[in-house]
Write an enzyme that holds these catalytic residues in place. Structure first.
Site, PDB file in Angstrom:
ATOM      1  N   ASP A 116      88.592  16.631  17.516  1.00 27.66           N
ATOM      2  CA  ASP A 116      89.619  17.726  17.051  1.00 27.66           C
ATOM      3  C   ASP A 116      90.079  17.370  16.259  1.00 27.66           C
ATOM      4  O   ASP A 116      90.462  15.816  15.309  1.00 27.66           O
ATOM      5  CB  ASP A 116      90.685  17.480  19.138  1.00 27.66           C
ATOM      6  CG  ASP A 116      90.066  18.492  19.637  1.00 27.66           C
ATOM      7  OD1 ASP A 116      88.988  18.985  19.631  1.00 27.66           O
ATOM      8  OD2 ASP A 116      90.627  18.000  20.626  1.00 27.66           O
ATOM      9  N   ASP A 132      86.834  25.423  20.241  1.00 29.76           N
ATOM     10  CA  ASP A 132      88.084  25.584  20.932  1.00 29.76           C
ATOM     11  C   ASP A 132      88.816  26.947  20.944  1.00 29.76           C
ATOM     12  O   ASP A 132      88.670  27.961  21.328  1.00 29.76           O
ATOM     13  CB  ASP A 132      89.280  24.386  20.959  1.00 29.76           C
ATOM     14  CG  ASP A 132      89.656  23.510  21.461  1.00 29.76           C
ATOM     15  OD1 ASP A 132      87.820  22.663  22.635  1.00 29.76           O
ATOM     16  OD2 ASP A 132      89.230  22.000  20.972  1.00 29.76           O
TER      17      ASP A 132
END
Length: 227
Positions: A116, A132
């Protein structure tokens, strides 16, 4: 073709940004894009999207694989579904969902964690990635297509109609099997009564007693006439 383009674009952007973040932000560096609002920082996430379900890599990998297979089968079978195929917006939404699931599945399968790098520090939001984002946008577009577009509504209604018809067929089959197991036969329709009532009723054959009564009556009538 539309689905393939969307999936390839999202997957390419997702894996490219993850590789860049891993190479340049591995040491804990933070790159501020808008001071106090949005920044890039590298995080290794062993949970689900937005940092949820920590240390569930294996279970989440299985869920991601199952979801990818399900969405892929849906796109293949439903895009030309008769009588009402999936609308273009619904196919784009499903493609975004599939690309997002595949993007994070690749990380979990080969690295054991998800990379991330996108952080909204203004609202203290969990760090996330493009995969995401694709999943969230895909869900939103799917809801919009299903409830606020003509093609999406027609597609949902056709599925409901087929489900109702399938349920009705199953009920009829169960009723037929139950009747067969109990030895029940369908009732035969009654023959309609002949028109005209008693006038058209079949004549009754005279009983033996009736003939004797008629003979006695004839003899009595003869005697009275002779007298």
């Amino acid at each position: 073709m539309l689905e393939i383009i969307v999936i390839l674009l999202i997957l390419s952007a997702d894996q490219l940004t993850k590789a860049i973040a891993e190479n340049f932000l591995m040491g804990g560096e933070v790159v501020s894009v808008i001071e106090g609002v949005f920044q890039f920082e590298y995080v290794q996430n062993t949970g689900a999207a937005f940092g949820m379900l920590k240390d569930g890599t294996m279970a989440l990998a299985i869920v991601s694989a199952a979801a990818s297979l399900l969405i892929g089968a849906l796109l293949i079978t439903q895009r030309r579904r008769k009588p009402v195929p999936m609308s273009a917006l619904m196919r784009v939404a499903a493609s975004l969902l599939l690309a997002g699931a595949l993007g994070n599945l690749i990380d979990r399968a080969f690295l054991g964690y998800v990379r991330d790098m996108l952080s909204f520090v203004l609202i203290n939001f969990p760090v996330f990635n493009i995969a995401d984002s694709a999943v969230c946008v895909g869900v939103a577009l799917l809801l919009i297509a299903a409830f606020f577009t003509k093609g999406g509504k027609a597609y949902i209604e056709s599925i409901d109609a087929q489900d109702r018809a399938r349920a009705e067929r199953k009920r009829a089959q169960k009723a037929a099997l139950a009747a067969e197991s109990e030895g029940l036969q369908p009732a035969e329709p009654e023959e309609p009564a002949p028109a005209g009532g008693e006038a058209n009723a079949p004549e009754r054959e005279p009983a033996p007693g009736d003939a004797e009564a008629q003979a006695a009556g004839g003899e009595a009538a003869g005697e009275e006439t002779g007298a």
